[in-house]
Motif scaffolding. Structure first.
Motif, short mmCIF file in Angstrom:
data_model
loop_
_atom_site.label_atom_id
_atom_site.label_comp_id
_atom_site.label_asym_id
_atom_site.label_seq_id
_atom_site.Cartn_x
_atom_site.Cartn_y
_atom_site.Cartn_z
N PHE A 151 -37.78 32.45 28.88
CA PHE A 151 -36.34 32.65 28.90
C PHE A 151 -35.82 32.59 30.33
O PHE A 151 -34.79 31.96 30.61
CB PHE A 151 -35.98 34.00 28.26
CG PHE A 151 -34.51 34.23 28.15
CD1 PHE A 151 -33.82 33.84 27.01
CD2 PHE A 151 -33.79 34.82 29.17
CE1 PHE A 151 -32.45 34.04 26.90
CE2 PHE A 151 -32.43 35.02 29.09
CZ PHE A 151 -31.75 34.63 27.95
N GLU A 180 -35.77 29.00 31.61
CA GLU A 180 -34.65 28.26 31.02
C GLU A 180 -33.33 28.66 31.68
O GLU A 180 -32.48 27.81 31.95
CB GLU A 180 -34.60 28.48 29.51
CG GLU A 180 -35.73 27.81 28.77
CD GLU A 180 -35.81 28.19 27.31
OE1 GLU A 180 -35.00 29.02 26.83
OE2 GLU A 180 -36.70 27.65 26.61
N SER A 181 -33.18 29.94 31.96
CA SER A 181 -31.98 30.43 32.63
C SER A 181 -31.88 29.86 34.04
O SER A 181 -30.81 29.44 34.49
CB SER A 181 -31.98 31.95 32.66
OG SER A 181 -30.83 32.44 33.31
N ARG A 223 -28.83 27.52 35.39
CA ARG A 223 -27.93 28.09 36.40
C ARG A 223 -28.12 27.58 37.82
O ARG A 223 -27.31 27.87 38.68
CB ARG A 223 -28.07 29.61 36.39
CG ARG A 223 -27.55 30.23 35.10
CD ARG A 223 -27.53 31.73 35.23
NE ARG A 223 -26.89 32.37 34.12
CZ ARG A 223 -25.57 32.57 34.01
NH1 ARG A 223 -24.75 32.10 34.93
NH2 ARG A 223 -25.07 33.21 32.98
N LEU A 251 -28.26 36.43 38.46
CA LEU A 251 -27.73 35.91 37.20
C LEU A 251 -28.80 35.84 36.12
O LEU A 251 -28.54 36.13 34.95
CB LEU A 251 -27.11 34.53 37.42
CG LEU A 251 -25.83 34.50 38.25
CD1 LEU A 251 -25.43 33.06 38.58
CD2 LEU A 251 -24.70 35.22 37.53
N VAL A 252 -30.01 35.45 36.50
CA VAL A 252 -31.11 35.39 35.52
C VAL A 252 -31.42 36.79 34.99
O VAL A 252 -31.63 36.98 33.79
CB VAL A 252 -32.36 34.73 36.15
CG1 VAL A 252 -33.55 34.84 35.22
CG2 VAL A 252 -32.08 33.28 36.50
N LYS A 307 -29.31 39.27 34.76
CA LYS A 307 -28.21 39.61 33.84
C LYS A 307 -28.37 38.91 32.49
O LYS A 307 -28.08 39.50 31.45
CB LYS A 307 -26.87 39.24 34.48
CG LYS A 307 -26.48 40.16 35.61
CD LYS A 307 -25.18 39.74 36.26
CE LYS A 307 -24.87 40.63 37.44
NZ LYS A 307 -23.66 40.24 38.14
N ASP A 308 -28.84 37.66 32.52
CA ASP A 308 -29.07 36.94 31.26
C ASP A 308 -30.15 37.64 30.43
O ASP A 308 -30.02 37.75 29.21
CB ASP A 308 -29.50 35.49 31.54
CG ASP A 308 -28.36 34.63 32.05
OD1 ASP A 308 -27.18 35.03 31.93
OD2 ASP A 308 -28.67 33.53 32.58
N LEU A 309 -31.21 38.09 31.09
CA LEU A 309 -32.28 38.81 30.37
C LEU A 309 -31.76 40.11 29.76
O LEU A 309 -32.08 40.44 28.62
CB LEU A 309 -33.45 39.09 31.31
CG LEU A 309 -34.37 37.91 31.59
CD1 LEU A 309 -35.21 38.16 32.83
CD2 LEU A 309 -35.28 37.64 30.38
N LYS A 311 -28.62 40.78 28.89
CA LYS A 311 -27.73 40.44 27.77
C LYS A 311 -28.54 40.03 26.54
O LYS A 311 -28.24 40.46 25.42
CB LYS A 311 -26.78 39.32 28.18
CG LYS A 311 -25.78 38.97 27.09
CD LYS A 311 -24.84 37.87 27.49
CE LYS A 311 -23.83 37.54 26.42
NZ LYS A 311 -24.30 37.46 25.07
N GLU A 312 -29.57 39.23 26.75
CA GLU A 312 -30.38 38.78 25.62
C GLU A 312 -31.12 39.95 24.97
O GLU A 312 -31.25 40.01 23.75
CB GLU A 312 -31.37 37.70 26.07
CG GLU A 312 -32.23 37.15 24.96
CD GLU A 312 -31.48 36.39 23.87
OE1 GLU A 312 -32.05 36.20 22.78
OE2 GLU A 312 -30.32 35.96 24.11
N ASP A 364 -28.65 41.56 22.85
CA ASP A 364 -28.41 40.72 21.68
C ASP A 364 -29.55 40.82 20.67
O ASP A 364 -29.34 40.64 19.47
CB ASP A 364 -28.21 39.25 22.08
CG ASP A 364 -26.90 39.01 22.82
OD1 ASP A 364 -26.03 39.93 22.84
OD2 ASP A 364 -26.75 37.92 23.40
#
Length: 103
Positions: A20, A23-24, A28, A55-56, A58-60, A62-63, A66
């Motif tokens: 993940f 990919e992020s 980005r 940012l990566v 933060k993506d982790l 958020k995921e 989710d």
């Protein structure tokens, strides 16, 4: 390297988190490039790694939310391959104390 509390690891395996994050990073990277003027006056493109890794992370987070992590989620992403190797420490100097020759 991904440093995270158990809220992330409850919903991600190690390999899932790495995949993940990669990919992020791929998605980005371009948004974290800035154009600057080099010493020669030429335009250069510089990757803002701190911004990218933030940012990566933060993506982790958020995921993980989710995926319904039920624990707190804190993540730090560190790019280890971007740092120059540290110089090896010098060995301590050995002092030789020579005794004067006896006559």
């Amino acid at each position: 390297m991904i440093i995270a509390c158990d809220g992330l690891w409850d919903v991600f395996s190690n390999q899932e988190a790495i995949k993940f994050a990669q990919e992020s990073i791929d998605l980005r990277t371009e948004s974290c490039v800035e154009e600057r003027t080099g010493e020669s006056g030429a335009k250069i493109r510089v990757l803002m790694r701190d911004k990218l890794y933030s940012l990566v992370a933060k993506d982790l987070v958020k995921e993980a939310h989710d995926r319904h992590s039920e624990d707190n989620v804190s993540v730090v992403v560190v790019g280890m391959n971007n740092f120059p190797p540290l110089p090896l420490p010098r060995p301590p100097r050995r002092r030789l104390f020579l005794k004067p020759k006896s006559k």
